[in-house]
Design a protein around this motif. Structure first.
Motif, short mmCIF file in Angstrom:
data_model
loop_
_atom_site.label_atom_id
_atom_site.label_comp_id
_atom_site.label_asym_id
_atom_site.label_seq_id
_atom_site.Cartn_x
_atom_site.Cartn_y
_atom_site.Cartn_z
N LEU A 1 35.75 40.52 51.80
CA LEU A 1 34.97 41.42 50.77
C LEU A 1 33.89 40.73 50.57
CD1 LEU A 1 35.74 43.01 47.68
CD2 LEU A 1 36.14 40.77 47.07
N VAL A 2 32.31 41.11 50.62
CA VAL A 2 31.42 41.11 50.35
C VAL A 2 30.84 40.98 48.56
CG1 VAL A 2 29.03 41.45 50.71
CG2 VAL A 2 31.02 42.17 52.36
N ALA A 3 30.24 40.01 48.40
CA ALA A 3 30.32 39.86 46.67
C ALA A 3 28.29 39.07 46.33
CB ALA A 3 31.11 38.93 45.81
N ASP A 4 27.22 39.44 45.55
CA ASP A 4 26.69 38.75 45.44
C ASP A 4 26.47 37.74 44.32
OD1 ASP A 4 23.68 38.16 44.94
OD2 ASP A 4 23.28 40.00 44.57
N ASP A 5 27.11 38.70 43.05
CA ASP A 5 27.20 38.26 42.45
C ASP A 5 29.04 38.12 41.85
OD1 ASP A 5 27.16 36.45 39.70
OD2 ASP A 5 25.42 37.75 38.57
N TRP A 6 29.56 37.06 41.43
CA TRP A 6 30.89 37.18 41.20
C TRP A 6 31.73 36.96 39.87
CZ3 TRP A 6 28.84 34.66 45.43
CH2 TRP A 6 29.00 33.67 45.41
N ASP A 7 32.83 37.08 39.51
CA ASP A 7 33.69 36.77 38.76
C ASP A 7 34.75 35.07 39.26
OD1 ASP A 7 31.99 37.91 36.57
OD2 ASP A 7 33.72 39.35 36.54
N ALA A 8 35.03 34.73 38.29
CA ALA A 8 36.82 34.13 38.67
C ALA A 8 37.38 34.62 39.36
CB ALA A 8 36.99 32.82 38.03
N ASP A 9 37.86 35.38 39.45
CA ASP A 9 38.72 36.22 39.86
C ASP A 9 38.81 36.56 41.67
OD1 ASP A 9 37.31 38.98 39.66
OD2 ASP A 9 38.30 39.80 38.96
N VAL A 10 37.38 36.20 42.64
CA VAL A 10 36.77 37.24 43.50
C VAL A 10 37.75 36.83 44.91
CG1 VAL A 10 35.59 34.97 44.26
CG2 VAL A 10 34.78 37.15 44.78
N VAL A 11 38.21 35.67 44.62
CA VAL A 11 39.79 35.06 45.40
C VAL A 11 40.52 36.41 45.20
CG1 VAL A 11 41.79 33.86 45.74
CG2 VAL A 11 39.11 32.98 45.42
N ASP A 12 41.68 36.28 44.32
CA ASP A 12 41.91 37.31 43.39
C ASP A 12 41.90 38.67 44.56
OD1 ASP A 12 43.93 35.39 43.21
OD2 ASP A 12 43.14 35.68 41.03
N ARG A 13 40.85 39.65 43.68
CA ARG A 13 39.92 40.77 44.87
C ARG A 13 40.48 40.94 46.41
NH1 ARG A 13 34.52 41.60 43.02
NH2 ARG A 13 34.66 43.12 44.51
N ALA A 14 39.76 39.66 46.48
CA ALA A 14 40.52 39.78 48.21
C ALA A 14 41.45 40.23 48.37
CB ALA A 14 39.28 38.66 48.99
N LYS A 15 42.07 39.14 48.30
CA LYS A 15 43.63 39.59 48.52
C LYS A 15 44.81 40.16 47.71
CE LYS A 15 46.13 35.85 48.34
NZ LYS A 15 46.94 34.32 47.53
N ALA A 16 44.31 41.10 46.64
CA ALA A 16 44.52 42.12 46.55
C ALA A 16 44.33 43.43 47.24
CB ALA A 16 44.30 42.42 45.27
N VAL A 17 43.48 43.39 48.18
CA VAL A 17 42.63 44.36 49.11
C VAL A 17 43.40 44.22 50.49
CG1 VAL A 17 41.16 45.62 47.28
CG2 VAL A 17 40.06 43.76 49.21
N GLY A 18 43.54 42.79 50.92
CA GLY A 18 44.53 42.04 51.96
C GLY A 18 43.62 41.61 53.11
N ALA A 19 42.12 41.36 51.63
CA ALA A 19 41.48 40.51 53.08
C ALA A 19 40.79 39.30 53.38
CB ALA A 19 39.87 41.11 52.03
N GLY A 20 40.84 39.15 54.76
CA GLY A 20 41.21 37.71 55.20
C GLY A 20 39.75 36.46 55.03
N ALA A 21 38.51 37.29 54.60
CA ALA A 21 37.53 36.30 54.25
C ALA A 21 36.58 36.75 53.29
CB ALA A 21 36.78 36.78 55.29
N LEU A 22 35.75 36.44 52.54
CA LEU A 22 35.18 36.46 51.16
C LEU A 22 33.51 36.02 52.17
CD1 LEU A 22 35.94 34.88 48.29
CD2 LEU A 22 35.75 36.93 48.70
N VAL A 23 32.41 37.35 51.95
CA VAL A 23 31.10 37.15 52.51
C VAL A 23 30.10 36.38 50.87
CG1 VAL A 23 29.40 38.07 53.65
CG2 VAL A 23 31.49 38.15 54.42
N LEU A 24 30.20 35.70 50.92
CA LEU A 24 28.96 35.67 49.74
C LEU A 24 28.04 34.97 49.87
CD1 LEU A 24 32.44 33.70 48.16
CD2 LEU A 24 31.79 36.00 47.90
N ASN A 25 27.20 35.60 48.58
CA ASN A 25 25.82 34.69 48.49
C ASN A 25 24.97 33.62 48.26
OD1 ASN A 25 23.56 34.02 47.76
ND2 ASN A 25 22.45 36.17 46.60
N ILE A 26 24.72 33.13 49.39
CA ILE A 26 25.09 31.30 49.16
C ILE A 26 24.50 30.86 48.05
CG2 ILE A 26 23.06 31.03 50.85
CD1 ILE A 26 24.65 29.08 52.20
N GLN A 27 23.57 31.07 47.48
CA GLN A 27 23.05 30.41 45.98
C GLN A 27 23.21 30.50 45.39
OE1 GLN A 27 18.31 32.18 45.64
NE2 GLN A 27 18.39 33.74 47.15
#
Length: 227
Positions: A147-173
């Motif tokens: 799951l890729v995200a630029d700006d995200w909420d605290a639920d980003v980990v839950d979102r990734a898990k809900a769709v079966g993703a194994g990773a997060l790709v997040l804006n380092i800033q």
């Protein structure tokens, strides 16, 4: 686990983005994986381009979804390069690929290619769109997704898990150690983008990221020696 350095749209800092020239250069630079973007043309071709239109990266204009592959082939994508389709990239380089679904409608076409060519070991599918990741997971058994995200909420980990993703790709800033630690506790890898400076590379290491997406070959070389 070793730190993965991913070429962003090839190595778009030094070559025209999302072109075969850029992908070959990324492979020659030793990138651990190559990231690219996918849209569908008017006639259903799986086109490698970032924006929904061709205006910024070619000498043409108009929406990809309103142009046929033949029309897209007429455009100069930089340095005389033509707009590639996904399978041409697979044939041009042997590197692992991160294929980002920009247009949700592209998920089905990507699934067809992945199943036909047995790509689950080579291709990881990325998207900002939760529904695209859920769709590709349904269509391609064993697919790896992020799951890729630029700006995200605290639920980003839950979102990734809900769709079966194994990773997060997040804006380092916007990344914090809290987010990284949460993701790691839940078994998710975390990739930072876009890491184009030594400061960002040091931050990626300090955050204990699993990898970084970069526009420049130099980050691959210096990253091996950055603590």
């Amino acid at each position: 686990m070793s730190f993965l350095t991913i070429g962003h749209r090839g190595v778009m800092g030094v070559e025209p983005e999302n072109t075969l020239r850029s992908f070959v250069r990324a492979e020659q630079a030793g990138m651990g994986a190559i990231e690219l973007d996918l849209h569908l043309s008017k006639d259903g071709a799986l086109v490698v381009m970032h924006d929904p239109d061709v205006d910024r990266t070619t000498d043409g204009s108009g929406a990809i979804a309103e142009l046929t592959l033949a029309e897209l082939r007429e455009l100069d994508a930089g340095e005389g390069e033509r707009v590639p389709v996904f399978e041409e990239v697979l044939d041009a380089v042997g590197s692992p690929v991160q294929a980002e679904i920009k247009d949700v409608a592209a998920a089905q076409a990507l699934a067809e290619v992945m199943n036909r060519r047995d790509l689950t070991g080579r291709v990881e599918v990325l998207s900002f769109h939760d529904e695209a990741l859920a769709e590709i997971a349904r269509l391609v058994p064993g697919v790896r997704t992020a799951l890729v995200a630029d700006d995200w909420d605290a639920d980003v980990v839950d979102r990734a898990k809900a769709v079966g993703a194994g990773a997060l790709v997040l804006n380092i800033q916007h990344l914090t150690l809290e987010t990284v630690e949460h993701a790691h506790r839940e078994g998710l890898r975390v990739i930072g983008w876009v890491v184009n400076t030594q400061d960002h590379l040091r931050l990626a290491r300090a955050l204990e990221l699993d990898g970084a997406t970069t526009d420049y070959p130099e980050i691959r070389r210096t990253g091996r020696f950055t603590a």
